[in-house]
Motif scaffolding. Structure first.
Motif, short mmCIF file in Angstrom:
data_model
loop_
_atom_site.label_atom_id
_atom_site.label_comp_id
_atom_site.label_asym_id
_atom_site.label_seq_id
_atom_site.Cartn_x
_atom_site.Cartn_y
_atom_site.Cartn_z
N LEU A 135 42.98 32.55 58.60
CA LEU A 135 41.94 33.56 58.69
C LEU A 135 42.17 34.80 57.84
CD1 LEU A 135 39.35 34.66 59.94
CD2 LEU A 135 40.68 35.36 61.93
N PRO A 136 43.33 35.48 57.93
CA PRO A 136 43.49 36.70 57.13
C PRO A 136 43.47 36.44 55.63
CG PRO A 136 45.55 36.10 58.20
CD PRO A 136 44.50 35.23 58.79
N TYR A 137 43.93 35.26 55.18
CA TYR A 137 43.83 34.93 53.75
C TYR A 137 42.37 34.84 53.33
CZ TYR A 137 48.81 33.67 53.88
OH TYR A 137 50.18 33.69 54.00
N TYR A 138 41.57 34.19 54.17
CA TYR A 138 40.14 34.07 53.87
C TYR A 138 39.49 35.45 53.79
CZ TYR A 138 35.18 33.64 54.96
OH TYR A 138 33.82 33.78 54.94
N LEU A 139 39.80 36.32 54.75
CA LEU A 139 39.18 37.64 54.78
C LEU A 139 39.63 38.49 53.60
CD1 LEU A 139 39.55 38.35 58.59
CD2 LEU A 139 37.46 37.76 57.38
N ARG A 140 40.93 38.49 53.33
CA ARG A 140 41.43 39.30 52.21
C ARG A 140 40.90 38.76 50.89
NH1 ARG A 140 47.84 40.02 51.27
NH2 ARG A 140 47.60 37.91 50.43
N GLY A 141 40.88 37.44 50.76
CA GLY A 141 40.36 36.85 49.54
C GLY A 141 38.89 37.18 49.32
N SER A 142 38.12 37.21 50.38
CA SER A 142 36.70 37.53 50.26
C SER A 142 36.50 38.98 49.84
CB SER A 142 36.01 37.29 51.60
OG SER A 142 36.11 35.93 51.98
N LEU A 143 37.30 39.90 50.40
CA LEU A 143 37.19 41.31 50.02
C LEU A 143 37.61 41.54 48.57
CD1 LEU A 143 38.58 43.11 53.19
CD2 LEU A 143 36.23 43.18 52.35
N LEU A 144 38.62 40.83 48.13
CA LEU A 144 39.12 41.04 46.77
C LEU A 144 38.07 40.70 45.72
CD1 LEU A 144 42.76 39.67 47.23
CD2 LEU A 144 42.11 42.04 46.68
N ILE A 145 37.16 39.79 46.04
CA ILE A 145 36.08 39.46 45.10
C ILE A 145 35.28 40.72 44.77
CG2 ILE A 145 33.90 38.22 44.82
CD1 ILE A 145 35.10 35.94 46.41
N PHE A 146 35.02 41.53 45.78
CA PHE A 146 34.18 42.70 45.59
C PHE A 146 34.94 43.85 44.94
CE2 PHE A 146 32.33 40.15 48.88
CZ PHE A 146 31.00 40.09 48.50
N LEU A 147 36.25 43.67 44.76
CA LEU A 147 37.05 44.64 44.01
C LEU A 147 37.40 44.10 42.63
CD1 LEU A 147 39.49 45.96 46.78
CD2 LEU A 147 37.23 46.80 46.14
N ASP A 148 36.74 42.99 42.25
CA ASP A 148 36.94 42.34 40.94
C ASP A 148 38.35 41.78 40.76
OD1 ASP A 148 34.35 43.09 40.35
OD2 ASP A 148 34.94 44.93 39.33
N GLU A 149 39.03 41.53 41.88
CA GLU A 149 40.38 40.93 41.83
C GLU A 149 40.23 39.43 42.02
OE1 GLU A 149 43.20 42.37 41.25
OE2 GLU A 149 42.95 44.51 41.63
N TYR A 150 39.66 38.75 41.02
CA TYR A 150 39.25 37.36 41.19
C TYR A 150 40.43 36.40 41.26
CZ TYR A 150 35.01 39.65 39.67
OH TYR A 150 33.96 40.53 39.54
N VAL A 151 41.46 36.62 40.45
CA VAL A 151 42.62 35.72 40.47
C VAL A 151 43.33 35.81 41.82
CG1 VAL A 151 44.86 35.22 39.44
CG2 VAL A 151 42.91 35.81 37.97
N LYS A 152 43.54 37.04 42.30
CA LYS A 152 44.17 37.22 43.61
C LYS A 152 43.30 36.62 44.72
CE LYS A 152 46.78 41.44 42.54
NZ LYS A 152 46.94 42.88 42.89
N SER A 153 41.99 36.79 44.56
CA SER A 153 41.07 36.24 45.55
C SER A 153 41.21 34.73 45.65
CB SER A 153 39.63 36.62 45.19
OG SER A 153 38.72 35.89 45.99
N ILE A 154 41.22 34.06 44.51
CA ILE A 154 41.32 32.60 44.49
C ILE A 154 42.65 32.16 45.11
CG2 ILE A 154 41.59 30.60 42.96
CD1 ILE A 154 39.53 32.05 41.11
N LYS A 155 43.71 32.90 44.83
CA LYS A 155 45.01 32.55 45.41
C LYS A 155 44.95 32.60 46.93
CE LYS A 155 49.91 33.83 45.25
NZ LYS A 155 50.91 34.79 44.68
#
Length: 792
Positions: free
Chosen positions: A256-276
């Motif tokens: 769960l927290p990976y999903y949530l953090r990854g989803s938020l990172l998209i909106f901060l343009d942190e796409y590589v970290k988001s995908i990870k």
């Protein structure tokens, strides 16, 4: 509205939409919020801990609560575990103090909440700040504070108590934290005086999970009230990400927290970290950590969560320009169920525009852009643009049913050319497709046939839909809804039964157990429609017991969540004449303040039939008061009916002036309240002895009411009786003759026609009518015949 406003900690499921709509019509449709922003439907985590509640308002005049706590570390405690446990204790102390203060100083007294409930709800509103802390290797001292405007906290508590789902979420969250704290104490005692590596690890893991729950709460507190457009500039979003990182540090195996953090990172343009992060969430596939997830997910819910994670990963891939990988994720989702699609951001259209420019011959670009446009169809021309994209899909991939399915859906939604929709869906049915797509295709075909009143074709299509996916209960539900509209209630009951027994079942985001409970209620409603109240009560009982079991160990009143089933069960008891059981159910509804006006009305009816007239009057009065405070289309009609019912009770207890006042009020609110006119006319005729006033009311009903109505017939008899007393018996005969022609078994009409004949010296005809009335059970006619020695 924030994308995370629907997210809860507990159960990773689709939030239930307001109201029960058609399953098919909900496909791909987002939910519009009050300010025309789009709720982020595809963030399906419903994190049931507190935090989807609302943003805490800025406090005006704050009261500060400060507490200290000293934690004596054991030999197996670290600095980290000591801090976690000290912070947990100091927060409890602060919340207890706030709860005591609010209870004694504010209007929260009127909420009928326990102290524990106030403390629990407050935990979902305020944020604790550590102002000082010290650690010497043995003792961890910590000082923390909360500043709060108690008036605002009181308003927030009121809002929570009225939202039954959120109050339950907070109760469950509290219980989970308490269970973890108890487990910490148990393990600490077990470790006393010995060193056990396995138990020490278990102890540390439990402490970390207790910490993880708190960090999740903080993350969602930071997310509340945030607007996605401002995510990049919001310090709260960065703090939420930091809190989620703490969750991951505490429990690194939880998806769960990976999903949530990854989803938020998209909106901060942190796409590589988001995908990870999103990769990690999918690969771990652990959405059911038993100590953090309050409500365990069923297999189909876990699959649903993987789909939502893939949707987010597709967005990140698209933002990186990796269209191949983004499309691959969407294809995976599409293969699971072609109806899935919840990408609503404005920039999604631009993504597919670019994809189509890059690969103009790939039908999937048009398909997914069309689904985005269809999902946002309230925007200008979006539905027409979606139809154009679906047409392109059929051109590029004519051997596939998918383009025709969505094209037919577009035509159907516009309602401009139903025949074209039917022609298009028929093309889809002739092509090869997966079972789940075939079910969706035939379900749409059934809906279209239903719209054009082709009943048999609709039924045939429903059968084909179910045949292709017999284990999915939602297709039985659709047909059950159709049968209900056709008033084929026995067939609807059969389909609800099959849906309840289906292997896969979700309704508007509810997991199987919740869906079964809802369907039991629906089947109970259908039994009620055919007058089988005993069966209806069996279903309501089963639904209520299922929900009560869910609340075991939770202090929240389970009847908060059972208003519909309780009310319907109470109505069923009422129709069976079991007024005491009906009163008990309606009293529970009134206790939790859910739909009280209806409960007061039916409880009043029950009291009336039990001869408890003052109690009935009190309940009708309460129902009127509740309706007067509502803004509802049927407000005045409902109040008019309640005045009529209360007036009827006043009539029974011979308080004629009060009865007339109520009938006057009822008529002023609804000039077509025939019952009020009739009862008022009856009071004037029988009790006030004002024949002119009685005649006026009966005349109005006869002139204005539908001739097939009960009160038209009653008014004929009433007017006839009044005319006899006015010496106009010949006119009265006309009314009685018409009444008898309409209802040959109307004993009142025969009795009064007998009176009319007697008054004009037609004794034989009068006696014959009295005998007929007596045979039909008319007591006054029987008494007269007994007196004159006549048999009947």
């Amino acid at each position: 509205m924030s994308r995370f406003s629907n997210i809860r900690i507990t159960d990773v499921v689709i939030p239930a939409q307001a109201g029960i709509q058609s399953f098919r019509k909900n496909l791909d449709c987002p939910i519009k919020s009050g300010n025309d922003k789009i709720d982020a439907c595809f963030f399906k985590i419903s994190l049931t801990l507190l935090l989807c509640l609302f943003a805490v308002p800025a406090f005006a005049e704050k009261v500060t609560f400060t507490k200290e706590y000293t934690y004596q570390a054991s030999e197996f405690d670290s600095k980290a575990s000591s801090r976690i446990l000290a912070l947990e204790q100091v927060k409890r102390l602060i919340l207890e103090e706030i709860g005591i203060f609010i209870t004694s100083e504010t209007e929260v007294k009127d909420f009928h909440l326990t102290r524990d409930q106030i403390v629990t709800y407050t935990a979902g509103i305020v944020t604790t700040f550590v102002v000082d802390e010290k650690w010497d290797g043995k003792i961890y001292w910590l000082k923390a504070t909360v500043s709060a405007d108690t008036n605002e906290v009181t308003k927030a508590i009121d809002k929570i108590r009225r939202d039954v789902n959120k109050s339950l979420e907070l109760e469950q969250s509290k219980k989970k934290s308490e269970d973890l704290a108890k487990e910490v104490e148990r393990l600490k005692k077990e470790l006393t005086g010995k060193t056990d590596g396995t138990t020490i690890k278990q102890y540390n893991d439990t402490v970390n999970k207790l910490s993880a729950l708190d960090w999740l709460k903080l993350a969602f507190t930071k997310l509340q009230g945030q607007n996605e457009e401002n995510y990049k500039n919001s310090p709260e979003i960065k703090e939420a990400i930091e809190a989620l990182s703490k969750v991951i540090d505490s429990v690194p195996t939880y998806s769960l927290p990976y999903y949530l953090r990854g989803s938020l990172l998209i909106f901060l343009d942190e796409y590589v970290k988001s995908i990870k992060d999103l990769d990690k969430a999918i690969n771990l596939n652990n959405w059911n950590d038993k100590d953090i997830t309050i409500i365990a997910l069923e297999p189909e819910d876990i699959e649903d969560q993987v789909i939502h994670t893939c949707e987010m990963r597709a967005l990140a891939y698209f933002k990186l320009g990796r269209y191949d990988l983004g499309i691959k994720d969407l294809d995976f989702i599409f293969d699971k169920d072609p109806r899935n699609f919840r990408l609503y951001e404005p920039w999604v259209k631009e993504i597919f525009d670019n994809y189509i420019k890059k690969i103009p011959k790939d039908y999937r670009g048009y398909l997914y852009r069309g689904k985005y446009l269809r999902a946002n169809m309230w925007k200008d021309n979006y539905l027409e643009l979606a139809i154009a994209d679906y047409k392109k899909v059929t051109e590029l991939f004519p051997q596939s049913a998918i383009g025709y399915y969505f094209l037919a859906d577009g035509y159907w939604i516009t309602k401009k050319d139903i025949k074209l929709a039917l022609k298009t869906i028929n093309k889809a049915t002739k092509l090869k497709m997966s079972p789940i797509l075939a079910s969706a295709v035939f379900l749409l075909k059934a809906s279209i046939h239903s719209d054009v009143k082709e009943a048999q074709n609709a039924i045939n299509a429903y059968e084909q839909s179910i045949k292709n996916s017999p284990m999915h209960g939602e297709f039985f539900i659709e047909r059950a809804i159709y049968w209900t509209r056709q008033e084929e209630y026995s067939k609807a009951i059969e389909d609800y039964t099959d849906a309840i027994n289906a292997k896969f079942l979700k309704m508007f985001g509810h997991k199987k157990n919740d869906a079964v409970r809802t369907l039991l209620g629906r089947r109970g409603d259908t039994y009620s429609k055919i007058g089988n109240y005993k069966k209806a009560i069996e279903d309501y009982n089963a639904a209520i017991e299922m929900r009560k079991r869910k609340f075991e160990g939770i202090t929240v009143n389970p009847f908060l969540f059972l208003a519909d089933d309780l009310q319907n069960r109470g109505i069923a008891y009422y129709h069976l004449g079991n007024y005491q059981s009906a009163i008990e159910d309606f009293s529970l509804i009134i206790q939790v303040n859910s739909f009280p006006e209806t409960a007061y009305e039916y409880r009043g009816n029950s009291f009336m039939y039990m001869g408890k007239y003052q109690e009935a009057i009190n309940d009708y009065t309460k129902a009127i008061e509740h309706w007067q405070n509502k803004d509802h289309d049927f407000k005045y009609l409902s109040i008019s009916q309640l005045y009529t019912q209360r007036g009827n009770v006043y009539l029974i207890i011979n308080e004629y002036k009060k009865a007339l006042d109520d009938f006057d009020s009822a008529i002023n609110l609804n000039a077509q309240n025939w019952q009020a006119f009739f009862l008022r006319g009856s009071v004037y005729y029988s009790n006030i002895i004002n024949n002119d006033a009685a005649l006026k009311d009966f005349n109005y009903i006869i002139q204005a009411a539908p001739q097939n109505s009960h009160y038209f017939l009653a008014a004929l008899v009433g007017r006839g009786a009044t005319l006899i007393d006015l010496g106009r018996s010949q006119e009265a005969l006309t009314d009685f003759n018409k009444a008898i022609s309409m209802d040959p078994k109307n004993d009142h009409a025969y009795f009064n026609r007998g009176r009319a004949y007697m008054s004009i010296d037609s004794y034989q005809k009068g006696k014959d009518d009295l005998i007929t009335a007596a045979r039909l059970g008319n007591k006054p006619a029987q008494d007269i015949l007994i007196k004159v020695g006549e048999k009947w």
